[in-house]
Enzyme design. Structure first.
Site, PDB file in Angstrom:
ATOM      1  N   GLU A  36       0.881  -1.161   0.000  1.00  0.00           N
ATOM      2  CA  GLU A  36       0.000   0.000   0.000  1.00  0.00           C
ATOM      3  C   GLU A  36       0.925   1.219   0.000  1.00  0.00           C
ATOM      4  OE1 GLU A  36      -3.501   1.793   2.831  1.00  0.00           O
ATOM      5  OE2 GLU A  36      -2.824  -0.254   3.190  1.00  0.00           O
ATOM      6  N   ARG A 262       5.371 -13.372   9.107  1.00  0.00           N
ATOM      7  CA  ARG A 262       6.009 -12.057   9.008  1.00  0.00           C
ATOM      8  C   ARG A 262       7.402 -12.106   9.601  1.00  0.00           C
ATOM      9  NH1 ARG A 262       2.043  -7.934   8.345  1.00  0.00           N
ATOM     10  NH2 ARG A 262       3.434  -6.251   8.943  1.00  0.00           N
ATOM     11  N   LYS A 272       4.033   0.420  10.151  1.00  0.00           N
ATOM     12  CA  LYS A 272       4.167   1.746   9.543  1.00  0.00           C
ATOM     13  C   LYS A 272       3.664   2.843  10.474  1.00  0.00           C
ATOM     14  CE  LYS A 272       3.357   0.252   4.879  1.00  0.00           C
ATOM     15  NZ  LYS A 272       2.195  -0.009   4.033  1.00  0.00           N
TER      16      LYS A 272
HETATM   17  P1  ATP Z   1       2.491  -2.398   7.947  1.00  0.00           P
HETATM   18  O1  ATP Z   1       1.779  -3.187   8.981  1.00  0.00           O
HETATM   19  O2  ATP Z   1       3.900  -2.096   8.250  1.00  0.00           O
HETATM   20  O3  ATP Z   1       1.708  -1.226   7.454  1.00  0.00           O
HETATM   21  P2  ATP Z   1       1.509  -3.796   5.750  1.00  0.00           P
HETATM   22  O4  ATP Z   1       1.397  -5.272   5.752  1.00  0.00           O
HETATM   23  O5  ATP Z   1       0.279  -2.999   5.917  1.00  0.00           O
HETATM   24  O6  ATP Z   1       2.635  -3.400   6.738  1.00  0.00           O
HETATM   25  P3  ATP Z   1       1.763  -3.429   2.984  1.00  0.00           P
HETATM   26  O7  ATP Z   1       2.286  -2.249   2.279  1.00  0.00           O
HETATM   27  O8  ATP Z   1       0.325  -3.713   2.893  1.00  0.00           O
HETATM   28  O9  ATP Z   1       2.221  -3.261   4.468  1.00  0.00           O
HETATM   29  O10 ATP Z   1       2.614  -4.734   2.663  1.00  0.00           O
HETATM   30  C1  ATP Z   1       3.027  -5.145   1.391  1.00  0.00           C
HETATM   31  C2  ATP Z   1       3.454  -6.573   1.484  1.00  0.00           C
HETATM   32  O11 ATP Z   1       4.517  -6.716   2.419  1.00  0.00           O
HETATM   33  C3  ATP Z   1       2.328  -7.472   1.967  1.00  0.00           C
HETATM   34  O12 ATP Z   1       2.290  -8.628   1.160  1.00  0.00           O
HETATM   35  C4  ATP Z   1       2.710  -7.803   3.375  1.00  0.00           C
HETATM   36  O13 ATP Z   1       2.243  -9.068   3.730  1.00  0.00           O
HETATM   37  C5  ATP Z   1       4.246  -7.740   3.317  1.00  0.00           C
HETATM   38  N1  ATP Z   1       4.808  -7.426   4.630  1.00  0.00           N
HETATM   39  C6  ATP Z   1       4.575  -6.337   5.388  1.00  0.00           C
HETATM   40  N2  ATP Z   1       5.230  -6.407   6.559  1.00  0.00           N
HETATM   41  C7  ATP Z   1       5.908  -7.591   6.551  1.00  0.00           C
HETATM   42  C8  ATP Z   1       6.772  -8.277   7.475  1.00  0.00           C
HETATM   43  N3  ATP Z   1       7.071  -7.736   8.666  1.00  0.00           N
HETATM   44  N4  ATP Z   1       7.284  -9.469   7.120  1.00  0.00           N
HETATM   45  C9  ATP Z   1       7.000 -10.011   5.919  1.00  0.00           C
HETATM   46  N5  ATP Z   1       6.198  -9.427   5.006  1.00  0.00           N
HETATM   47  C10 ATP Z   1       5.653  -8.243   5.310  1.00  0.00           C
HETATM   48 MG    MG Z   2      -1.378  -2.941   4.789  1.00  0.00          MG
END
Ligand code: ATP
Ligand code: MG
Length: 562
Positions: A36, A262, A272
């Protein structure tokens, strides 16, 4: 790249391998990385990138970057460029860059299809009622009074929703699945919400926006994704992912969602929202502060992308959530830098050392001698450099004690030590300031010990680094401690920010570096002998960030836990 060329072996590779051999997708492998665009990428994303791009690479497939921009409130543009740049820096190139918003028309048409099939309806309950009526584990949900409204009515209202006829929150489109399903995701999940807001890419075309669940699998299908790899929190969404795709009359095999754990680290947060708070509250200097676990922060700190890639591959990919020790990642960083970083000498807490018997030339000027030193003993092709040496030097304050404690073998009055690669010297005397602090040490050198060994083979217990004072260039250094003191930030109080370390950075001014440090490139990594690996700041080439120290703390932890 230092990583092995072999295919990763894990449960994801097994699934992809089976599908490839069975011809499930005609032998094709296509993945996507779907961030995102509402923030900068962090070390957790690096893991997802390595899994998504790495899996495609391992199977000669392609991986696309899809910006999941279904939320009109997200301001994208600034983040998109940084996401693309960070992925590139990590060593990958998306086959294409797509946006979920490119698919709004198709998603809408498919929603109409589901309504027509009696599989979706417009609900006019407010969001509180909808969530209260969703029920819970072992508690059935309550069906909406709008659930069985005529298809025609839903179609008509849905079209008006799209064109902005209704206020936010007044209606939603829901899938009609099962209000008693054990899996809560299947209790008539929301597909569209009304948001009377312009979107940065689609402008005012839409007053409704799709939810993650409705947008994600369908975007995968549109792009031709075969394996949609995501993190474990989406496991319970998989039946819904499959349900939507199964009801769309697709003419090809639908994509398959696969979840993995994760990546989390001790002493680190990766959400984030929390990272944004660190920036907003001024706890760090910005998203690229070298203490931040963002890709740009790690880059500025001097983490090589090869080390991050190797770590993400070699720790494996599993379905078990766990926190990795940050020391383990640091050991990959150290291993990579040991192989690649040139060695230099710098003195961070300087103390003057004067060699009283250093010779002068015919004009009465102190002689300057040059020692040829290997730039990296691990890599001969890095060559050597000439390091000047004279009778006036900088040494580390810590390397001298007027009254040495037991087992202190560095310099003290009457003690002989080696100045690395130069000479053996013996301290004779000190000069103190009015406060009684030592400001200068006097010593004699043994002219017979050139290169650091005496002809009689006598041993000294200590070898110290040094910088020739007349040739020294002023440098500044930033030393870092953990940004969070607790191993598991937030465990104590529920709020990670309560565990922020108030002393995570020490800025040192008035340090001295050998002449070669006057000529460095932004971002370059170097080893300062005995002090650690340092990265030249990307903007200010007089500032050096300590990436990691030299001691392998990970080895010590493993030994302790064995
Ligand atoms: P955050 O919680 O930091 O906002 P998010 O999952 O909302 O992270 P996205 O931008 O939606 O962030 O994530 C893009 C991709 O990265 C998704 O497929 C998500 O599963 C993966 N991702 C995010 N954080 C991690 C992590 N700590 N370990 C592995 N993959 C991750
Ligand atoms: Mg997200």
């Amino acid at each position: 790249m230092t990583e092995p060329g072999r295919r990763a072996s894990n449960f994801i590779a097994d699934i992809v391998d089976r599908d490839t051999r069975d011809g499930t997708y005609g032998g094709r492998v296509q993945t996507r990385f779907p961030p995102e665009p509402n923030g900068y990428l962090h070390i957790g994303h690096a893991k997802a990138i390595v899994v998504d791009f790495g899996t495609a690479e391992d199977f000669d497939g392609v991986c696309m970057l899809r910006l999941d921009d279904t939320n009109p409130e997200t301001e994208e543009t600034a983040f998109v460029d940084s996401i693309v740049h960070d992925i590139e820096w990590l060593g990958y190139e998306p086959a294409e860059v797509r946006h979920a918003s490119d698919y709004f028309d198709q998603l809408y048409d498919w929603a109409v299809l589901l309504i027509t099939k009696g599989l979706a309806y417009v609900d006019e309950q407010d969001s509180e009622t909808i969530s209260a009526h969703r029920g819970g584990f072992g508690k059935p949900g309550v069906e909406s009074p709008w659930r069985d409204r005529p298809v025609e009515e839903s179609l008509e209202i849905f079209e008006k929703m799209r064109h902005g006829h209704y206020p936010d929150g007044s209606r939603v489109l829901r899938a009609k699945i099962d209000m008693n399903a054990e899996n809560m995701q299947l209790r008539d999940p929301i597909m569209y919400r009304i948001r009377n807001l312009p979107h940065h890419r689609t402008g005012n075309a839409w007053a409704i926006y799709p939810t993650y669940d409705w947008a994600h699998g369908q975007s995968d299908a549109i792009e031709g994704v075969t394996h949609s790899i995501c993190t474990l929190e989406f496991e319970s969404h998989r039946p819904l992912y499959d349900w939507f795709l199964a009801n769309l009359d697709l003419d090809r095999t639908p994509p398959k969602q696969i979840e993995f754990a994760r990546l989390e680290f001790t002493h680190t947060v990766t959400s984030k929202r929390r990272l944004a708070t660190l920036v907003m509250d001024g706890i760090v200097d910005g998203w690229d502060d070298p203490r931040m676990p963002t890709i740009r922060g790690l880059r500025r700190r001097g983490y090589p992308s090869a080390a991050i890639r190797a770590f993400c591959r070699e720790i494996g990919t599993t379905r078990t959530n766990s926190r990795h020790r940050i020391e383990e990642l640091e050991s990959y960083v150290r291993r990579e830098l040991n192989a690649t970083a040139q060695r230099r000498m710098a003195v961070l807490h300087p103390l003057k050392l004067v060699l009283d018997n250093w010779p002068a030339d015919e004009q009465g000027n102190p002689v300057v001698e040059y020692f040829e030193v290997a730039n990296n003993p691990e890599r001969a092709e890095d060559g050597t450099r000439q390091v000047p040496f004279t009778g006036e030097l900088w040494i580390e304050r810590d390397d001298f004690r007027e009254v040495p404690p037991p087992k202190y073998f560095r310099l003290s009055p009457g003690r002989e030590v080696r100045l690395r690669g130069a000479y053996l010297v013996t301290a004779t005397d000190v000069v103190k300031d009015e406060a009684g602090d030592v400001v200068e040490v006097h010593a004699t050198f043994d002219p017979e010990s050139k290169g650091g060994t005496a002809p009689d083979g006598r041993k000294v217990k200590s070898t110290m680094h040094w910088v020739s004072a007349p040739h020294a260039v002023p440098v500044r250094a930033a030393l870092y401690e953990r940004l969070f003191t607790a191993e598991n930030p937030g465990e104590r109080t529920g709020e990670a920010l309560d565990d922020v370390n108030p002393d995570s950075r020490e800025l040192l001014d008035g340090c001295w570096g050998e002449a070669a440090l006057g000529d460095v490139a932004p971002g370059e990594s170097l080893q300062f002998e005995r002090l650690g690996y340092f990265a030249v700041d990307t903007r200010d080439t007089g500032l050096f960030h300590r990436t990691v120290g030299l001691r392998d703390e990970w080895a010590a932890i493993q030994k302790r836990e064995a």
